[in-house]
Design a protein around this motif. Sequence first.
Motif, PDB file in Angstrom:
ATOM      1  N   ILE A 206      -7.521 -48.375  20.638  1.00  0.00           N
ATOM      2  CA  ILE A 206      -7.556 -47.084  21.325  1.00  0.00           C
ATOM      3  C   ILE A 206      -6.570 -47.078  22.493  1.00  0.00           C
ATOM      4  O   ILE A 206      -6.382 -48.087  23.175  1.00  0.00           O
ATOM      5  CB  ILE A 206      -9.000 -46.807  21.833  1.00  0.00           C
ATOM      6  CG1 ILE A 206      -9.837 -46.210  20.693  1.00  0.00           C
ATOM      7  CG2 ILE A 206      -9.012 -45.866  23.027  1.00  0.00           C
ATOM      8  CD1 ILE A 206     -11.252 -45.852  21.106  1.00  0.00           C
ATOM      9  N   LEU A 207      -5.938 -45.920  22.708  1.00  0.00           N
ATOM     10  CA  LEU A 207      -5.071 -45.758  23.869  1.00  0.00           C
ATOM     11  C   LEU A 207      -5.779 -44.845  24.869  1.00  0.00           C
ATOM     12  O   LEU A 207      -6.053 -43.683  24.583  1.00  0.00           O
ATOM     13  CB  LEU A 207      -3.725 -45.133  23.461  1.00  0.00           C
ATOM     14  CG  LEU A 207      -2.725 -44.916  24.593  1.00  0.00           C
ATOM     15  CD1 LEU A 207      -2.226 -46.237  25.167  1.00  0.00           C
ATOM     16  CD2 LEU A 207      -1.542 -44.073  24.123  1.00  0.00           C
ATOM     17  N   LEU A 208      -6.077 -45.391  26.047  1.00  0.00           N
ATOM     18  CA  LEU A 208      -6.710 -44.609  27.111  1.00  0.00           C
ATOM     19  C   LEU A 208      -5.626 -43.957  27.962  1.00  0.00           C
ATOM     20  O   LEU A 208      -4.627 -44.594  28.285  1.00  0.00           O
ATOM     21  CB  LEU A 208      -7.544 -45.527  28.007  1.00  0.00           C
ATOM     22  CG  LEU A 208      -8.980 -45.855  27.589  1.00  0.00           C
ATOM     23  CD1 LEU A 208      -9.570 -46.863  28.564  1.00  0.00           C
ATOM     24  CD2 LEU A 208      -9.841 -44.613  27.529  1.00  0.00           C
ATOM     25  N   ILE A 209      -5.860 -42.711  28.347  1.00  0.00           N
ATOM     26  CA  ILE A 209      -4.874 -41.980  29.159  1.00  0.00           C
ATOM     27  C   ILE A 209      -5.485 -41.563  30.497  1.00  0.00           C
ATOM     28  O   ILE A 209      -6.602 -41.048  30.543  1.00  0.00           O
ATOM     29  CB  ILE A 209      -4.404 -40.697  28.433  1.00  0.00           C
ATOM     30  CG1 ILE A 209      -3.839 -41.008  27.039  1.00  0.00           C
ATOM     31  CG2 ILE A 209      -3.405 -39.903  29.275  1.00  0.00           C
ATOM     32  CD1 ILE A 209      -2.483 -41.647  27.008  1.00  0.00           C
ATOM     33  N   ASP A 210      -4.719 -41.781  31.572  1.00  0.00           N
ATOM     34  CA  ASP A 210      -5.137 -41.263  32.874  1.00  0.00           C
ATOM     35  C   ASP A 210      -3.908 -40.806  33.657  1.00  0.00           C
ATOM     36  O   ASP A 210      -2.778 -41.126  33.284  1.00  0.00           O
ATOM     37  CB  ASP A 210      -5.917 -42.333  33.660  1.00  0.00           C
ATOM     38  CG  ASP A 210      -6.930 -41.701  34.621  1.00  0.00           C
ATOM     39  OD1 ASP A 210      -6.974 -40.465  34.721  1.00  0.00           O
ATOM     40  OD2 ASP A 210      -7.665 -42.452  35.281  1.00  0.00           O
ATOM     41  N   ASP A 211      -4.133 -40.067  34.734  1.00  0.00           N
ATOM     42  CA  ASP A 211      -2.980 -39.589  35.501  1.00  0.00           C
ATOM     43  C   ASP A 211      -2.532 -40.599  36.558  1.00  0.00           C
ATOM     44  O   ASP A 211      -1.348 -40.797  36.765  1.00  0.00           O
ATOM     45  CB  ASP A 211      -3.246 -38.206  36.128  1.00  0.00           C
ATOM     46  CG  ASP A 211      -4.527 -38.161  36.952  1.00  0.00           C
ATOM     47  OD1 ASP A 211      -5.408 -39.008  36.731  1.00  0.00           O
ATOM     48  OD2 ASP A 211      -4.659 -37.272  37.809  1.00  0.00           O
ATOM     49  N   ILE A 212      -3.492 -41.253  37.216  1.00  0.00           N
ATOM     50  CA  ILE A 212      -3.130 -42.201  38.274  1.00  0.00           C
ATOM     51  C   ILE A 212      -3.853 -43.530  38.064  1.00  0.00           C
ATOM     52  O   ILE A 212      -5.073 -43.556  37.868  1.00  0.00           O
ATOM     53  CB  ILE A 212      -3.505 -41.633  39.667  1.00  0.00           C
ATOM     54  CG1 ILE A 212      -2.896 -40.245  39.878  1.00  0.00           C
ATOM     55  CG2 ILE A 212      -3.040 -42.583  40.774  1.00  0.00           C
ATOM     56  CD1 ILE A 212      -3.539 -39.467  41.018  1.00  0.00           C
ATOM     57  N   TYR A 213      -3.108 -44.620  38.116  1.00  0.00           N
ATOM     58  CA  TYR A 213      -3.703 -45.948  38.043  1.00  0.00           C
ATOM     59  C   TYR A 213      -3.576 -46.570  39.431  1.00  0.00           C
ATOM     60  O   TYR A 213      -2.473 -46.713  39.950  1.00  0.00           O
ATOM     61  CB  TYR A 213      -2.954 -46.791  37.010  1.00  0.00           C
ATOM     62  CG  TYR A 213      -3.526 -48.175  36.777  1.00  0.00           C
ATOM     63  CD1 TYR A 213      -4.198 -48.481  35.589  1.00  0.00           C
ATOM     64  CD2 TYR A 213      -3.372 -49.193  37.712  1.00  0.00           C
ATOM     65  CE1 TYR A 213      -4.724 -49.747  35.353  1.00  0.00           C
ATOM     66  CE2 TYR A 213      -3.900 -50.452  37.495  1.00  0.00           C
ATOM     67  CZ  TYR A 213      -4.565 -50.730  36.314  1.00  0.00           C
ATOM     68  OH  TYR A 213      -5.074 -51.988  36.096  1.00  0.00           O
ATOM     69  N   THR A 214      -4.708 -46.894  40.060  1.00  0.00           N
ATOM     70  CA  THR A 214      -4.621 -47.549  41.372  1.00  0.00           C
ATOM     71  C   THR A 214      -5.053 -49.002  41.253  1.00  0.00           C
ATOM     72  O   THR A 214      -4.227 -49.876  41.076  1.00  0.00           O
ATOM     73  CB  THR A 214      -5.407 -46.786  42.459  1.00  0.00           C
ATOM     74  OG1 THR A 214      -6.648 -46.346  41.925  1.00  0.00           O
ATOM     75  CG2 THR A 214      -4.642 -45.596  42.949  1.00  0.00           C
ATOM     76  N   THR A 215      -6.367 -49.272  41.337  1.00  0.00           N
ATOM     77  CA  THR A 215      -6.795 -50.667  41.213  1.00  0.00           C
ATOM     78  C   THR A 215      -7.117 -51.051  39.772  1.00  0.00           C
ATOM     79  O   THR A 215      -7.297 -52.212  39.463  1.00  0.00           O
ATOM     80  CB  THR A 215      -8.071 -50.930  42.036  1.00  0.00           C
ATOM     81  OG1 THR A 215      -9.118 -50.104  41.512  1.00  0.00           O
ATOM     82  CG2 THR A 215      -7.850 -50.644  43.500  1.00  0.00           C
ATOM     83  N   GLY A 216      -7.223 -50.078  38.917  1.00  0.00           N
ATOM     84  CA  GLY A 216      -7.554 -50.359  37.526  1.00  0.00           C
ATOM     85  C   GLY A 216      -9.043 -50.340  37.235  1.00  0.00           C
ATOM     86  O   GLY A 216      -9.445 -50.538  36.088  1.00  0.00           O
ATOM     87  N   SER A 217      -9.875 -50.113  38.267  1.00  0.00           N
ATOM     88  CA  SER A 217     -11.324 -50.140  38.038  1.00  0.00           C
ATOM     89  C   SER A 217     -11.773 -49.057  37.051  1.00  0.00           C
ATOM     90  O   SER A 217     -12.651 -49.293  36.234  1.00  0.00           O
ATOM     91  CB  SER A 217     -12.100 -49.947  39.336  1.00  0.00           C
ATOM     92  OG  SER A 217     -11.404 -50.452  40.418  1.00  0.00           O
TER      93      SER A 217
END
Length: 245
Positions: A206-217
Amino acid sequence: MIKLKIEKEDFLHLLFPPRCPFCDEVLFHSLFAKGELICGECKHKLEYVREPACSRCGKPLEDERQEYCYDCGRKTFEYTQGKALWVYKGIVRDSLYRFKYHNRQEYAEYYSSELIREYGEWINKCNIQAVVPIPLSKKRLRQRGFNQAALVARKIGKKMNLPVFCDVLLRIKDTKAQKELNDEERKNNLKRAFKTRTNKVQLDHILLIDDIYTTGSTMNEAAKELKRAGVEKIYCLSVSIGRGY
Ligand SMILES: [Zn+2]
Ligand SMILES: [Zn+2]
């Protein structure tokens, strides 16, 4: 009588003229012809994530001898690998803010086409079977009206011919904004924040999509839940990311 044939798409184009996602100016060169969805000035200001970058989360690094960023060197993540397009600062940060809070949904078009230009090959190599956006809680979704990550995920799925599942992962806990918390609080904040709709997710990659990656939590908690449901490998793709060290 002369009949003007106006395509629906062209008409919408005039009503909602394309704007540069970074300075928000109307792109006159894209009004009638399909031009680039960015202005010439902003194009040169964008800071793309380049090597050296962390082999795990994709954060840009200073030292090319480093394999992992500080966070990935001391933490284990549930996902296999992550990539991101731009460094989260300046015009990118402002653009994502308008995208999310000022209803500039059309920016998803440029974000997704750039994500594919940079990482389409990587997506293919990862044998992705489905694209899944990081979900919002019901309450957040109601307030905002749309899920920004889902907009990007749908465009990527369409352009790459991959199914997009917006309801396989649910956000059951309305969490505080991660940026307001420290590392430890972030972890607790997200604990059991996600749930899969079914007990068994019949997908391996699966490919997860998000707009901002900060700490990765956030990505990590979502990946943990998908793994619990039987997904073998999870990859992450974000529009922007902070710098690693
Ligand atoms: Zn611009
Ligand atoms: Zn890292």
